[in-house]
Each structure stands twice: as structure tokens, then as C-alpha cells.
Design an enzyme around this catalytic site. Structure first.
Site, PDB file in Angstrom:
ATOM      1  CD  GLU A   1     -10.070   0.477   5.761  1.00 16.55           C
ATOM      2  OE1 GLU A   1      -9.144   1.124   5.293  1.00 16.55           O
ATOM      3  OE2 GLU A   1     -10.909  -0.092   5.056  1.00 16.55           O
TER       4      GLU A   1
ATOM      5  CG  ASP B   1       0.697   0.801   2.629  1.00 14.69           C
ATOM      6  OD1 ASP B   1      -0.466   0.609   3.028  1.00 14.69           O
ATOM      7  OD2 ASP B   1       0.971   1.134   1.462  1.00 14.69           O
TER       8      ASP B   1
HETATM    9  N1  ADE Z   1      -4.671   1.065   0.910  1.00 17.17           N
HETATM   10  C1  ADE Z   1      -3.722   1.050   1.858  1.00 17.17           C
HETATM   11  N2  ADE Z   1      -2.501   0.844   1.314  1.00 17.17           N
HETATM   12  C2  ADE Z   1      -2.698   0.728  -0.020  1.00 17.17           C
HETATM   13  C3  ADE Z   1      -1.833   0.484  -1.105  1.00 17.17           C
HETATM   14  N3  ADE Z   1      -0.527   0.313  -0.929  1.00 17.17           N
HETATM   15  N4  ADE Z   1      -2.383   0.398  -2.351  1.00 17.17           N
HETATM   16  C4  ADE Z   1      -3.715   0.552  -2.522  1.00 17.17           C
HETATM   17  N5  ADE Z   1      -4.569   0.779  -1.518  1.00 17.17           N
HETATM   18  C5  ADE Z   1      -4.079   0.858  -0.279  1.00 17.17           C
END
Ligand code: ADE
Length: 241
Positions: A15, A209
Site C-alpha cells: 500500500e 473487494d
Molecule cells: N481491506 C480490504 N478489504 C477488506 C475487507 N474485506 N475487510 C476488511 N478490511 C479490508
């Protein structure tokens, strides 16, 4: 006037990857403390300290406190990825935090759900001027990417020591915090530290996501292939404002 120093944080190496190459003359000071590596230098004429925290609230909060106490940072910029909680958000969209909740804080019946004990609040609010500036910088970055139709929004971020990979758990969270735009694991912990020390925070999260059963695969792909370009590009735009 106090010297302005910006702490730039990400949770994972990916990141903040590549950002060190944006130091004007390389990192001028590299210090290891508490198993974190802090790189200090100049980026776009700004004095900055760059570090990755590792994941979760404790890791992020201790690193933020360290940036403030040892390096005297006057502002923190947190950049990285998040899971979408608002179903309108798509992978590649960017969320600028306008409010930060610790979704796993639950000291009931002593305090209301999500309330941070003895602080009298269940959320930390961002500075609207910084939110606007970060939105403009993110919009400029996305416009520079050919074919991108990603969006930039300001929204509530819910943080906690949990990776969301289950639709029903996300729905349950949304029933508790209906305005949540995205979920991640650090922002609201850093927001509490910044609140307590009285320094401003900006959190910029790219959606990796949908925080559902598909998220482990989507997260891994995004982190490996895209996250660093977004973080680096947006931070570069923001620092040049
Ligand atoms: N960071 C990126 N995706 C995530 C997720 N699904 N849950 C928690 N933190 C995240």
C-alpha cells in the site's frame, strides 16, 4: 510556526510501495522502531515520514502515536485499500473518509454500541476541507488513468480487527452503521489517536473487494497488481496541492 511534517501511512508494504521513489533526494533518515521502518525525506517540497504499520487497530494506533511523539508529525495521511460496504461502490472506486467508526467496539451495557468509552462519541469526524482536497486529488489521479470510470466519494469508514469475507456479516454491520461506505482494519484507530493528540487525519481507501465471499481472491489480486499505483498516484497529487 511549528514545522509541518506529514506522516504517510499504509497498512501493508504494497500500500506504500513505490512511494519512497518519490523522495526528492531519497530517504534522508531511516529509523527502525518497534519493528517498523520509518523513512523521512522530502516529497513535492513537503517534509514527510513514510511507514507501513501492518494490519489491525493496535498496529496502526501504535505507529500513529510513534509518528506524532518521535517525529512530531503535524498531520497524518493514511492510504490503502478497503472492502466495499455500500453496494453502489465498485472495485477501483476511491473513498475519502468523512467519519470513522470502530465497528468492533462494544462495551455494552456500560456504554452504547460503538461508543469509545470515556470519549463520549461513537465516531470521529474528518475535516471537511481536507476531505474536499483529497477528493479533488483522487479525481485528478483517476482522470490520468486511461479508460478509468472509477468514482471518488466521501463516506463513513468502519474499522475493526476483522477481514470481511461474508455477505451476511457485512449486512449485519450495515444494519448497525447504515451509512458505512467501506470496511478496513486501521482508519478509525488512527482517527482516535489523531483526535486525542489534536492533529488532522485524511484516510484515502481504494475499493479492492466487495467484502463478501469473493473478497479474499479480489483483495489479493488488487493488492498485488493495483494498490501501490493508486496510493502513490493519489498521494503525489495530494502533496502537490
Ligand atoms: N481491506 C480490504 N478489504 C477488506 C475487507 N474485506 N475487510 C476488511 N478490511 C479490508
Amino acid at each position: 510556526m511549528k514545522k509541518q511534517i506529514i506522516g504517510i501511512m499504509g497498512a501493508m508494504p504494497e500500500e506504500i510501495a513505490g512511494m519512497a521513489a518519490d523522495f526528492t533526494q531519497g530517504s534522508t533518515l531511516r529509523i527502525e522502531r518497534g519493528q517498523r521502518v520509518y523513512d523521512r525525506g522530502i516529497m513535492s517540497d513537503r517534509d514527510v515520514v513514510l511507514v507501513y504499520t501492518r494490519c489491525g487497530k493496535v498496529a496502526a494506533a501504535t505507529t500513529a502515536a510513534h509518528l506524532i511523539i518521535e517525529f512530531g508529525v503535524t498531520e497524518i495521511l493514511f492510504t490503502g485499500v478497503a472492502g466495499a460496504a455500500d453496494p453502489a461502490l465498485r472495485v477501483g472506486d476511491v473513498v475519502i473518509g468523512s467519519a470513522y467508526y470502530q465497528h468492533d467496539m462494544d462495551a455494552r451495557p456500560l456504554f452504547a454500541r460503538h461508543e469509545i468509552p470515556l470519549l463520549g462519541t461513537d465516531r470521529f469526524l474528518a475535516d471537511p476541507v481536507r476531505v474536499k482536497t483529497a477528493m479533488q486529488a483522487s479525481t485528478r489521479f483517476l482522470a490520468s488513468r486511461e479508460g478509468s470510470n472509477s468514482r471518488v466519494v466521501a463516506g463513513a469508514i468502519a474499522s475493526g480487527d476483522k477481514f470481511f469475507a461474508c455477505r451476511s456479516e457485512l449486512d449485519e454491520l450495515r444494519s448497525r452503521i447504515p451509512e458505512v461506505a467501506c470496511v478496513e482494519m486501521e482508519g478509525a484507530a488512527v482517527a482516535q489517536v489523531c483526535h486525542e493528540y489534536g492533529i488532522p487525519l485524511t484516510v484515502i481507501r481504494t475499493i479492492s473487494d466487495s467484502a463478501d465471499e469473493q473478497s479474499p481472491v479480489d483483495f489479493a489480486t488488487f493488492i498485488q497488481e493495483v494498490a501501490s499505483a493508486y496510493s502513490r498516484g493519489i498521494v503525489r497529487e495530494l502533496l502537490s496541492c
